[in-house]
Scaffold this motif. Sequence first.
Motif, PDB file in Angstrom:
ATOM      1  N   THR A 253      33.039  32.596 107.916  1.00  0.00           N
ATOM      2  CA  THR A 253      34.217  32.234 108.703  1.00  0.00           C
ATOM      3  C   THR A 253      35.406  31.868 107.819  1.00  0.00           C
ATOM      4  N   SER A 254      35.144  31.029 106.830  1.00  0.00           N
ATOM      5  CA  SER A 254      36.246  30.478 106.025  1.00  0.00           C
ATOM      6  C   SER A 254      36.221  30.892 104.562  1.00  0.00           C
ATOM      7  N   GLY A 255      35.058  31.365 104.091  1.00  0.00           N
ATOM      8  CA  GLY A 255      34.930  31.690 102.682  1.00  0.00           C
ATOM      9  C   GLY A 255      34.490  30.525 101.826  1.00  0.00           C
ATOM     10  N   PHE A 256      34.284  29.339 102.435  1.00  0.00           N
ATOM     11  CA  PHE A 256      33.861  28.167 101.678  1.00  0.00           C
ATOM     12  C   PHE A 256      32.339  28.122 101.577  1.00  0.00           C
ATOM     13  N   THR A 257      31.843  27.836 100.374  1.00  0.00           N
ATOM     14  CA  THR A 257      30.412  27.744 100.130  1.00  0.00           C
ATOM     15  C   THR A 257      29.948  26.306 100.342  1.00  0.00           C
ATOM     16  N   PRO A 258      28.627  26.087 100.436  1.00  0.00           N
ATOM     17  CA  PRO A 258      28.124  24.705 100.556  1.00  0.00           C
ATOM     18  C   PRO A 258      28.481  23.839  99.355  1.00  0.00           C
ATOM     19  N   GLU A 259      28.789  24.479  98.210  1.00  0.00           N
ATOM     20  CA  GLU A 259      29.146  23.730  96.999  1.00  0.00           C
ATOM     21  C   GLU A 259      30.654  23.500  96.911  1.00  0.00           C
TER      22      GLU A 259
END
Length: 296
Positions: A253-259
């Motif tokens: 959705t956003s391109g953000f990873t869990p890290e």
Amino acid sequence: MRLVLKSIAVLAIAGVAVFWWVTRPITSDASILAGLEPDLAQGALVFHAGGCASCHAAEGAEGDARLEMAGGRSFPSDFGTFYAPNISPDPDYGIGRWSGIDFYNALHHGVSPEGQHYYPAFPYTSYVRATPEDIVSLHAFMMTLPATDAPNRRHDIGFPFSIRRNLGAWKWLFHDPEWVLDGDLSEEERRGRYLAEALGHCGECHTSRNALGGLDYARWMAGAPNPTGSGNIPNVTPAKFDWSVSDTVEYFTSGFTPEYDTAGGHMVDVIENLSQLSVDDRHAIALYLKRILPVE
């Protein structure tokens, strides 16, 4: 000696005939699309899920510019450099004169309206799994996009790969319409499989290839060298990819990873495409990734 020469000649002629038969471009008749009505909303979904803009829009294009399918991007490989063609509705430089069956044969069989094989840099090896209904809807949607008269650039391919007839033999070996993930799947997992294996053609980048450029299905989605020569495309099988389903959906959705990192490289375009899908579809792809065979 005369008998030997005659036998050799007969075998040579037979070999050429077999080669010509095996390598012939195979197409479908227009009857396969009979009665199918396009759905423009579905066509837009297929456009985004299929990643059309990732290859055919200008690099770095944003917003409405991602709908201008002028082509021109270069794609280096071990066999030469391929250039994305103009697939806008322009009648001279794009696909404006293509019929529905022309479009179907291109995506399903990898064959042009002129009866030439397309190189598998165009991922028809995945699109072959797409339904005729989705292909008809995609074609109708493509015809609503802006036309551009950008000329196409010839691929920079050396001999013997420049002989397109040879691609018929390549297809005979590697153009497989069967699903990679099989077995007892839920409806949502089947949807994820369709989006990932057919439209999204994820395996085309995330799976390594053999010396002839065919996908190594035994290492499906287990990562591959980046064709640009810079780094590797990661292993996204459960053996290495341990994100939760919700984290994966957020990444799509956003391109953000869990890290708290962000997507980079070509994945930026992929995220742009996936973010246009419904949450349910992104969730289905995440479930699919949990079901594929783990490969170290």
